[in-house]
Design an enzyme around this catalytic site. Sequence first.
Site, mmCIF file in Angstrom:
data_model
loop_
_atom_site.group_PDB
_atom_site.id
_atom_site.type_symbol
_atom_site.label_atom_id
_atom_site.label_comp_id
_atom_site.label_asym_id
_atom_site.label_seq_id
_atom_site.Cartn_x
_atom_site.Cartn_y
_atom_site.Cartn_z
ATOM 1 N N HIS A 419 0.835 -1.203 0.000
ATOM 2 C CA HIS A 419 0.000 0.000 0.000
ATOM 3 C C HIS A 419 0.870 1.253 0.000
ATOM 4 O O HIS A 419 0.886 2.032 0.956
ATOM 5 C CB HIS A 419 -0.949 -0.009 1.194
ATOM 6 C CG HIS A 419 -2.027 -1.042 1.097
ATOM 7 N ND1 HIS A 419 -1.963 -2.254 1.755
ATOM 8 C CD2 HIS A 419 -3.192 -1.057 0.387
ATOM 9 C CE1 HIS A 419 -3.047 -2.954 1.481
ATOM 10 N NE2 HIS A 419 -3.811 -2.261 0.652
ATOM 11 N N HIS A 423 1.133 1.446 -5.716
ATOM 12 C CA HIS A 423 -0.236 0.916 -5.777
ATOM 13 C C HIS A 423 -1.229 2.025 -6.119
ATOM 14 O O HIS A 423 -2.149 1.822 -6.924
ATOM 15 C CB HIS A 423 -0.598 0.277 -4.437
ATOM 16 C CG HIS A 423 -2.049 -0.048 -4.280
ATOM 17 N ND1 HIS A 423 -2.699 -1.008 -5.036
ATOM 18 C CD2 HIS A 423 -2.997 0.474 -3.446
ATOM 19 C CE1 HIS A 423 -3.966 -1.076 -4.674
ATOM 20 N NE2 HIS A 423 -4.175 -0.180 -3.716
ATOM 21 N N HIS A 459 -6.600 7.315 -2.298
ATOM 22 C CA HIS A 459 -7.396 6.305 -1.598
ATOM 23 C C HIS A 459 -6.611 5.505 -0.563
ATOM 24 O O HIS A 459 -7.221 4.872 0.304
ATOM 25 C CB HIS A 459 -8.057 5.353 -2.603
ATOM 26 C CG HIS A 459 -7.185 4.217 -3.041
ATOM 27 N ND1 HIS A 459 -6.182 4.365 -3.975
ATOM 28 C CD2 HIS A 459 -7.165 2.918 -2.660
ATOM 29 C CE1 HIS A 459 -5.583 3.196 -4.156
ATOM 30 N NE2 HIS A 459 -6.153 2.306 -3.378
ATOM 31 N N ASP A 460 -5.277 5.516 -0.596
ATOM 32 C CA ASP A 460 -4.491 4.787 0.408
ATOM 33 C C ASP A 460 -3.375 5.641 1.004
ATOM 34 O O ASP A 460 -2.394 5.095 1.530
ATOM 35 C CB ASP A 460 -3.884 3.519 -0.203
ATOM 36 C CG ASP A 460 -4.803 2.313 -0.109
ATOM 37 O OD1 ASP A 460 -5.618 2.270 0.838
ATOM 38 O OD2 ASP A 460 -4.731 1.429 -0.986
ATOM 39 N N ASP A 577 -9.197 -1.027 -7.653
ATOM 40 C CA ASP A 577 -8.453 -1.404 -6.452
ATOM 41 C C ASP A 577 -8.222 -2.912 -6.391
ATOM 42 O O ASP A 577 -7.260 -3.377 -5.779
ATOM 43 C CB ASP A 577 -9.219 -0.930 -5.217
ATOM 44 C CG ASP A 577 -8.348 -0.842 -3.970
ATOM 45 O OD1 ASP A 577 -7.107 -0.769 -4.115
ATOM 46 O OD2 ASP A 577 -8.908 -0.841 -2.861
ATOM 47 N N GLN A 628 -4.504 -17.024 -3.524
ATOM 48 C CA GLN A 628 -4.838 -16.268 -4.724
ATOM 49 C C GLN A 628 -5.977 -16.917 -5.495
ATOM 50 O O GLN A 628 -6.835 -16.232 -6.049
ATOM 51 C CB GLN A 628 -3.599 -16.127 -5.610
ATOM 52 C CG GLN A 628 -2.531 -15.221 -5.036
ATOM 53 C CD GLN A 628 -3.056 -13.844 -4.686
ATOM 54 O OE1 GLN A 628 -3.605 -13.148 -5.527
ATOM 55 N NE2 GLN A 628 -2.887 -13.447 -3.433
ATOM 56 N N PHE A 631 -9.033 -16.065 -3.555
ATOM 57 C CA PHE A 631 -9.285 -14.633 -3.713
ATOM 58 C C PHE A 631 -9.978 -14.355 -5.045
ATOM 59 O O PHE A 631 -10.942 -13.581 -5.120
ATOM 60 C CB PHE A 631 -7.949 -13.899 -3.628
ATOM 61 C CG PHE A 631 -8.019 -12.415 -3.837
ATOM 62 C CD1 PHE A 631 -8.922 -11.633 -3.139
ATOM 63 C CD2 PHE A 631 -7.164 -11.793 -4.733
ATOM 64 C CE1 PHE A 631 -8.977 -10.258 -3.326
ATOM 65 C CE2 PHE A 631 -7.207 -10.426 -4.927
ATOM 66 C CZ PHE A 631 -8.111 -9.655 -4.229
#
Length: 844
Positions: A419, A423, A459-460, A577, A628, A631
């Site tokens: 993050h 990113h 956003h981060d 995202d 993954q 996910f």
Amino acid sequence: MEPPAAPSERSLSLSLPGPREGQATLKPPPQHLWRQPRTPIRIQQRGYSDSAERSEPERSPHRPIERADAVDTGDRPGLRTTRMSWPSSFHGTGTGGGSSRRLEAENGPTPSPGRSPLDSQASPGLMLHAGAATSQRRESFLYRSDSDYDMSPKTMSRNSSVASEAHGEDLIVTPFAQVLASLRNVRSNFSLLTNVPIPSNKRSPLGGPPSVCKATLSEETCQQLARETLEELDWCLEQLETMQTYRSVSEMASHKFKRMLNRELTHLSEMSRSGNQVSEYISNTFLDKQHEVEIPSPTPRQRPFQQPPPAAVQQAQPMSQITGLKKLVHTGSLNINVPRFGVKTDQEDLLAQELENLSKWGLNIFCVSEYAGGRSLSCIMYTIFQERDLLKKFHIPVDTMMTYMLTLEDHYHADVAYHNSLHAADVLQSTHVLLATPALDAVFTDLEILAALFAAAIHDVDHPGVSNQFLINTNSELALMYNDESVLENHHLAVGFKLLQEENCDIFQNLSKRQRQSLRKMVIDMVLATDMSKHMTLLADLKTMVETKKVTSSGVLLLDNYSDRIQVLRNMVHCADLSNPTKPLELYRQWTDRIMAEFFQQGDRERERGMEISPMCDKHTASVEKSQVGFIDYIVHPLWETWADLVHPDAQDILDTLEDNRDWYHSAIRQSPSPTLEEEPGVLSDPALPDKFQFELTLEEEDEEDSLEVPGLPCTEETLLAPHDTRAQAMEQSKVKGQSPAVVEVAESLKQETASAHGAPEESAEAVGHSFSLETSILPDLRTLSPSEEAQGLLGLPSMAAEVEAPRDHLAAMRACSACSGTSGDNSAVISAPGRWGSGGDPA
């Protein structure tokens, strides 16, 4: 359909409201509601602009989203395998709705693709059509039957994606859209039974006289049709009666999707211990636990002893103060010689070459960062704003823009593995490409575009590299300030807007008050939507919107109010995202390395504090490849599948890449080399060996499990619940063969049981608080690999050697291990595992 079975006591469970006393449970929807005639959707374009000067450039013809990569897929093992239905943990539970009876009396011809039936002045738009090239694409778990809780994957299979495309039909899964479709069907049947023609009005502009006349139907057919119509009307009434008036209709879908995801995670968690870890990670991260999820804590025997976390010693500070702000000075000479791409670099030509792909999916952001001197966010932000002419449209001074960009990027932490500003640059560029989707061309205003890009950029910002739950569990100041609700997302917004107040940083200084208020509201909505615990709600909102338009007669998505427009924008930023798995494989693998490094760093901090280590954050037990696959199966694919429905066919290549990447990670699990027999005796003696377990059981493996199960032996769960019973350990060994992909699961559980019985070894010093450079490899520095882990595997990741199925090696080991406890020499065919699973690495 059969009633759902009671969930397992040890499984993940959702605390969902049950039926009231005396109230019958809801009936499943009529079978035909699973399939509706494929209805094209058109997103109506806007005919105005909110910028100061209306100067709309000439728009190029519609073209699909271009991909920046030209990857040779010849060496991808995943692309050479047969593509299966997914998620892999539960091979189909649907009922094959294609064989169900459907009544299509009202479904007439579709409207002209260039014009809305409701608005003759609407601009031409892109219609949603079925594509022949996508007929074989697998569908997400959302398309499984919601009622088949107890159907075995051995006896059920579902190929609805092929059937639905072949018949030109859409699968409708959101409850509100099902109610609409059912009422339309009731209306059509009523017209048929009463010989009353359907009027051509706004409710049915596509309708006409029924295609079937009552006179042509037999009395028995009419009676059957009447009964079915009455049952369908009863079902609609039951749905409407149970709808809570203070909630939106999309919450019906959210409630349903969470229940279905919980069912999938329950099946996954029952497969193996690592499957349970993946399930727990998905549940903790992507479901709003605060109100709906209840996860049982481990039993006392399962939970290792941990010291209570030390009392936090923090300096008191005013709660109104926004933390994380730095006093930075950027020279005012930026407006004298403005670099071409907003950053000073000695490799401008190489940077220019990379930025030719700025508007293409799959830009190599790592190369951009290298050529931009680590200033990827500033470079991408400046170039996009210039390309979209936003500096002129909103009168943003160039020097102010550059000062804010550099200040913003400096507030991202370079020592956070994932993050960070890299990113943020990737999400910003992905949002830029999604905004340029042909289906959304001329849909959003310039102010909405500015808000979406700004939201993606901030956003981060000031992300500390830990999760919201970590901040809550450690009683951090941020958690106290924001009352445990979207802690980091609120902080990112506060920092992003606070930086506008720094000297020469207000890029919105020339916006009107109304524009500024509107932009702030939109940015807040979009950034708060990046809280992953809101994922299922966002998905349900979007899918309800798409399917509602599919079953309506118009098929036009007007987006004529703030709620609908911000809903699309929220999901767009959320998709950006979660876009890593949709990027070219070499980029996706780098992102995976980074996110796992960040997880492991958090796990180290939790271990230091004596806290329970979060799922997927323990570097000794996390299974990267399987995490993954899970996910993608349960989070990424359902989201992108719904987005692709909205903008069809613009996102088909993105779905193809996602499927290819999922296949690659799945194949990486199955094709990892097995350890040699010489290595096996030492496996259990290595305390640093990660616990990695196979969470997928194929149908063939389950059959093998049934056939090879030794009568009279206790089940795995019983053995694990008696960790100090060495006889139970020996008996457990003889059951491993049937679940060969999960061999290491049993081995590692036995290792832990042995350690707990004789005293756990002292924990070795690991890399804690490690700093990461954006240009350096991440995972290899975390720990030293043992010899058994040095087998070839994914770049920068521990080998999956301990997990892979090796039946021949096992068979040889079984014959050599006839003296093991619980087996006999004349029955070696049923011995389950090599002798290395015995105590101390030798046969028991």
